[in-house]
Structures are given as structure tokens and as C-alpha cells.
Motif scaffolding. Structure first.
Motif, PDB file in Angstrom:
ATOM      1  N   THR A  60      69.946 -75.584 -14.825  1.00  0.00           N
ATOM      2  CA  THR A  60      70.644 -76.740 -14.265  1.00  0.00           C
ATOM      3  C   THR A  60      72.137 -76.649 -14.545  1.00  0.00           C
ATOM      4  O   THR A  60      72.557 -76.347 -15.653  1.00  0.00           O
ATOM      5  CB  THR A  60      70.099 -78.048 -14.881  1.00  0.00           C
TER       6      THR A  60
ATOM      7  N   ARG B 148      75.810 -74.458 -17.658  1.00  0.00           N
ATOM      8  CA  ARG B 148      74.503 -74.053 -17.149  1.00  0.00           C
ATOM      9  C   ARG B 148      73.539 -74.083 -18.313  1.00  0.00           C
ATOM     10  O   ARG B 148      73.773 -73.468 -19.350  1.00  0.00           O
ATOM     11  CB  ARG B 148      74.539 -72.651 -16.548  1.00  0.00           C
TER      12      ARG B 148
ATOM     13  N   ASP C  78      76.809 -67.769  -7.796  1.00  0.00           N
ATOM     14  CA  ASP C  78      77.379 -68.226  -6.525  1.00  0.00           C
ATOM     15  C   ASP C  78      77.380 -69.752  -6.443  1.00  0.00           C
ATOM     16  O   ASP C  78      78.352 -70.352  -5.969  1.00  0.00           O
ATOM     17  CB  ASP C  78      76.616 -67.637  -5.339  1.00  0.00           C
ATOM     18  N   GLU C  79      76.306 -70.379  -6.893  1.00  0.00           N
ATOM     19  CA  GLU C  79      76.230 -71.852  -6.891  1.00  0.00           C
ATOM     20  C   GLU C  79      77.317 -72.439  -7.792  1.00  0.00           C
ATOM     21  O   GLU C  79      78.001 -73.396  -7.432  1.00  0.00           O
ATOM     22  CB  GLU C  79      74.850 -72.307  -7.365  1.00  0.00           C
TER      23      GLU C  79
ATOM     24  N   ALA D  39      72.560 -65.736  -7.357  1.00  0.00           N
ATOM     25  CA  ALA D  39      72.507 -67.057  -6.720  1.00  0.00           C
ATOM     26  C   ALA D  39      73.037 -68.137  -7.654  1.00  0.00           C
ATOM     27  O   ALA D  39      73.759 -69.045  -7.223  1.00  0.00           O
ATOM     28  CB  ALA D  39      71.078 -67.381  -6.282  1.00  0.00           C
ATOM     29  N   ALA D  40      72.710 -68.058  -8.943  1.00  0.00           N
ATOM     30  CA  ALA D  40      73.176 -69.046  -9.910  1.00  0.00           C
ATOM     31  C   ALA D  40      74.696 -68.979 -10.058  1.00  0.00           C
ATOM     32  O   ALA D  40      75.378 -70.015 -10.102  1.00  0.00           O
ATOM     33  CB  ALA D  40      72.506 -68.829 -11.259  1.00  0.00           C
TER      34      ALA D  40
ATOM     35  N   ARG E  67      80.772 -72.139  -6.108  1.00  0.00           N
ATOM     36  CA  ARG E  67      80.978 -73.191  -5.110  1.00  0.00           C
ATOM     37  C   ARG E  67      81.298 -74.524  -5.784  1.00  0.00           C
ATOM     38  O   ARG E  67      82.205 -75.244  -5.353  1.00  0.00           O
ATOM     39  CB  ARG E  67      79.738 -73.333  -4.217  1.00  0.00           C
ATOM     40  N   LEU E  68      80.576 -74.848  -6.844  1.00  0.00           N
ATOM     41  CA  LEU E  68      80.804 -76.099  -7.569  1.00  0.00           C
ATOM     42  C   LEU E  68      82.216 -76.118  -8.171  1.00  0.00           C
ATOM     43  O   LEU E  68      82.949 -77.103  -8.017  1.00  0.00           O
ATOM     44  CB  LEU E  68      79.750 -76.280  -8.664  1.00  0.00           C
TER      45      LEU E  68
END
Length: 162
Positions: free
Chosen positions: A79, A124, A144-145, A141-142, A148-149
């Protein structure tokens, strides 16, 4: 990696934001590398998990800062959480022994009186699922997320200070 000085942009000076990967070369470092490779919005660096290196970086007069790290906050593993920490000069909370704590790392910065106007932490949640059992695609993916954030947070900081 050379940080971009936002003051070189045409027009009125934009707020200077520092984004730093925080910790011993893990998640925060991967996010910092990804941000540095993309279109520049902020100065991006990676610092070890100590307040001295962070204090040195913040001495350059930033308007805002975002620290990116893996840090336990009680959420499910993987998360992403955005926190606005209490002022480390007055926050009496201490980290658990052996755990890098970004709020604790800010303490020497605050003691030097060099905290930017706004500091955010992007954490994270660590856990077994976010380390050894993660596939390379899941790790990518984590990161990249988180990129973006962080980009959206930088954009918001610039808009509110600009």
C-alpha cells in the motif's frame, strides 16, 4: 543524475520542490531513478537513511519536499500512503530500533531550521509480498504507481505555492 533547477524555466520563478528516495537503495531509490529519467518537474536525488544527507540536500532552499521510502505504517503490504508528518522539532515519536524512519531523519533538518514549507512522505508498506516474493513485473508496476503519485503531488505543490 543532475537535478533540474526549476528557476531556469521561462516566466516567473516556480517553487522549488525536492523529491528524494530515502533509505538503503530499495523502493525509494527505484522511484527516484524513475523520476529522474522522466520529464523534469522537480529536483530528484537519492539519500541514505540518515538525516545528515537529507539536511545537506534541503540547505538549498526548497519550497517543498517529498520523501519516498518503504516504511511500516500498519497498512496491507504494498500500500502507498501519503503522510504529512508532524514538525520533527516537536514530534516526540521515536522509530523502532533498526528501522529507518523518515520522520526521525527530518529531526536534524528541523533543528537546523531548514525545513521547507511543506514536507510529504510517500511510504510503501513493506512485507513479504513486497520483497522476495514479488515478480520483476510487480516491482516495476509498484514503482510506476509511486512515480505517478509523486508526479501528481509535485504538480499540486507547485500549483499551491505558485
Amino acid at each position: 543524475m543532475t537535478p533540474m533547477d526549476l528557476r531556469t524555466s521561462p516566466g516567473p520563478p516556480r517553487p522549488r520542490i525536492l523529491v528524494t528516495g530515502f533509505g538503503a537503495g530499495g523502493f525509494g531509490a527505484a522511484v527516484a531513478r524513475g523520476l529522474a529519467a522522466g520529464p523534469p518537474l522537480a529536483d530528484v536525488i537519492d539519500v541514505p537513511a540518515n538525516g545528515l544527507d537529507l539536511a545537506c540536500a534541503l540547505r538549498r532552499g526548497y519550497d517543498g519536499a517529498i520523501l519516498v521510502t518503504a516504511a511500516p505504517r500498519g497498512a496491507p503490504p504494498g500500500t502507498l500512503t501519503v503522510l504529512e508528518p508532524l514538525d520533527p522539532r516537536t514530534d516526540g515519536r521515536r522509530s523502532r530500533p533498526g528501522e529507518p524512519d523518515p520522520v526521525e531523519a527530518l529531526r536534524p533538518v528541523g533543528e537546523l531550521g531548514r525545513l521547507p514549507g511543506r514536507v510529504l512522505l510517500v511510504c510503501r508498506e513493506p512485507g513479504q509480498e513486497t520483497t522476495a516474493h514479488e515478480t520483476p513485473a510487480e516491482r516495476t508496476a509498484a514503482v510506476d504507481e509511486a512515480i505517478r503519485l509523486v508526479r501528481s503531488l509535485v504538480t499540486a505543490m507547485i500549483a499551491e505555492r505558485g
